[in-house]
Design a protein around this motif. Sequence first.
Motif, PDB file in Angstrom:
ATOM      1  N   ASP A 241       0.831  -1.205   0.000  1.00  9.70           N
ATOM      2  CA  ASP A 241       0.000   0.000   0.000  1.00  9.70           C
ATOM      3  C   ASP A 241       0.869   1.261   0.000  1.00  9.70           C
ATOM      4  O   ASP A 241       0.551   2.256  -0.651  1.00  9.70           O
ATOM      5  CB  ASP A 241      -0.915   0.022   1.229  1.00  9.70           C
ATOM      6  CG  ASP A 241      -2.089  -0.931   1.103  1.00  9.70           C
ATOM      7  OD1 ASP A 241      -2.384  -1.372  -0.018  1.00  9.70           O
ATOM      8  OD2 ASP A 241      -2.711  -1.235   2.146  1.00  9.70           O
TER       9      ASP A 241
ATOM     10  N   SER B 193       2.336   1.735  -3.442  1.00 12.22           N
ATOM     11  CA  SER B 193       1.249   2.156  -4.322  1.00 12.22           C
ATOM     12  C   SER B 193       0.902   3.628  -4.111  1.00 12.22           C
ATOM     13  O   SER B 193       0.514   4.332  -5.045  1.00 12.22           O
ATOM     14  CB  SER B 193       0.010   1.288  -4.065  1.00 12.22           C
ATOM     15  OG  SER B 193      -1.067   1.680  -4.867  1.00 12.22           O
TER      16      SER B 193
ATOM     17  N   CYS C 274      -2.655   5.743   4.202  1.00 16.45           N
ATOM     18  CA  CYS C 274      -2.896   4.306   4.009  1.00 16.45           C
ATOM     19  C   CYS C 274      -3.449   3.596   5.236  1.00 16.45           C
ATOM     20  O   CYS C 274      -3.793   2.413   5.155  1.00 16.45           O
ATOM     21  CB  CYS C 274      -1.590   3.611   3.598  1.00 16.45           C
ATOM     22  SG  CYS C 274      -0.946   4.086   1.986  1.00 16.45           S
TER      23      CYS C 274
ATOM     24  N   ASN D 148       3.555  -5.320  -5.875  1.00 17.02           N
ATOM     25  CA  ASN D 148       3.289  -4.167  -6.741  1.00 17.02           C
ATOM     26  C   ASN D 148       3.582  -4.522  -8.192  1.00 17.02           C
ATOM     27  O   ASN D 148       4.726  -4.488  -8.637  1.00 17.02           O
ATOM     28  CB  ASN D 148       4.127  -2.967  -6.299  1.00 17.02           C
ATOM     29  CG  ASN D 148       3.748  -2.475  -4.922  1.00 17.02           C
ATOM     30  OD1 ASN D 148       4.434  -2.727  -3.935  1.00 17.02           O
ATOM     31  ND2 ASN D 148       2.633  -1.768  -4.827  1.00 17.02           N
TER      32      ASN D 148
END
Length: 421
Positions: A45, A48, A80, A281
């Motif tokens: 996360d 990202s 996040c 990812n």
Amino acid sequence: MIQEIYDYVKQLQMIDTHEHLPAYEHMREKNDVITEFLAHYFNVDLVSAGMSGKECAALKGSSLNILEKWEVLKPYWEVCRHTGYGQSLQIAAREIYGIDSICAETIEALDAAYQKGFDGNHYRTVLKEKSKIKVSILDTWGDEGFDREYFITANRIDTLIQPRTGKDMLELEQAAGVCISSFEDYLSACEIRLNQYDKVSHILKLGIAYSRSLDFLPATRAEAEAAFLKLLRSGGGYIDKEEQIYYCDPVLTNYLFRFITGLAQEKGMVMQIHTGIQEGNGNILSNSRPSHLNEIFLEYPKMKFDLFHIGYPYQSELGALCKMFPNVFVDMCWAHIVSPVAARQILDEWLELFSFSKISGFGGDYMLIDGVYGHQFMARNNIARVLSGKVEEGLMDTEQACRIGKALLYDNPARIFGIEE
């Protein structure tokens, strides 16, 4: 949420269908709490959200102290923290270590409490006492040992059906006691290996959707043998070059998957298969569509297939397959932290689509033990919320809802995987 249902689900003993934890507690790597919490999932996360590779490496390294790491982490944590992965870590901090909020003022206290968990009793505290997990199914490769107090195993078949390095072949030779110089030798070694697996556990695991499509097109033995011999002879000697990576023709993998599945079906084994979003990812999401397996389900009607991760984002597709096939089961491992909302929505749908006896409600799917606690907490909450909604709608009464909750968390996986009392 109906309190009676929540209280009942909260106290249930459960079976955890999927884990990546260290096989023994002494194998845990001692580090700081930020390094630990970023060892699996949440770091995805962060990347990202824009975290650089340099920043991520610094958080996982040892050059910064805990406060310095927090300064790097803070801006990404703020954007996040409400994801499923972030929620799981906050729950773990609160319920295991007594830290209500992860922030600059508490990070040192959280780290100090985390360090006390290296006392040799953390597995018992988290898995047995706090999480009420009877046993977890541990994803394993080869002949790794494991602590039988906490785990049973699911043996990986990825390298059997997609050999990619000389090491893969050499390990199979050594384990099976077969000198592999022909395709027949390879098939014999695979059969011996499957027999060895079956003596330890009748559960298999396939995670190949990370590297190719689950669309296993039919292949003849002649086609597979030609592909195998090309692979065996590539580079002047496959086994002699242990670390070199080779190209495994999809035709060979397609044939070997059917070969292994046929043997497993005869033995009454269960195959867990990764479907849906891949961890990390970047990957090819469509490789993992559950519908790619449709023909396999038709060809092997007596083989039990346990499909992982609600197939997210193909969860309705996965549900349709489960409704159509008696030998297909759905597994909510990983799902409650991938997307808590999607997990609730699809469970709500599935309970009115097919038999609830085909659903396993929880698998932690974590490399870090504290994450398992956070995940099971979220899973119990999700299940209780969905069942409460069904009662409020008048579809069932509270007693029926509680019975279904127990089935999802214990009875179903116990039956599907043959876990004895």
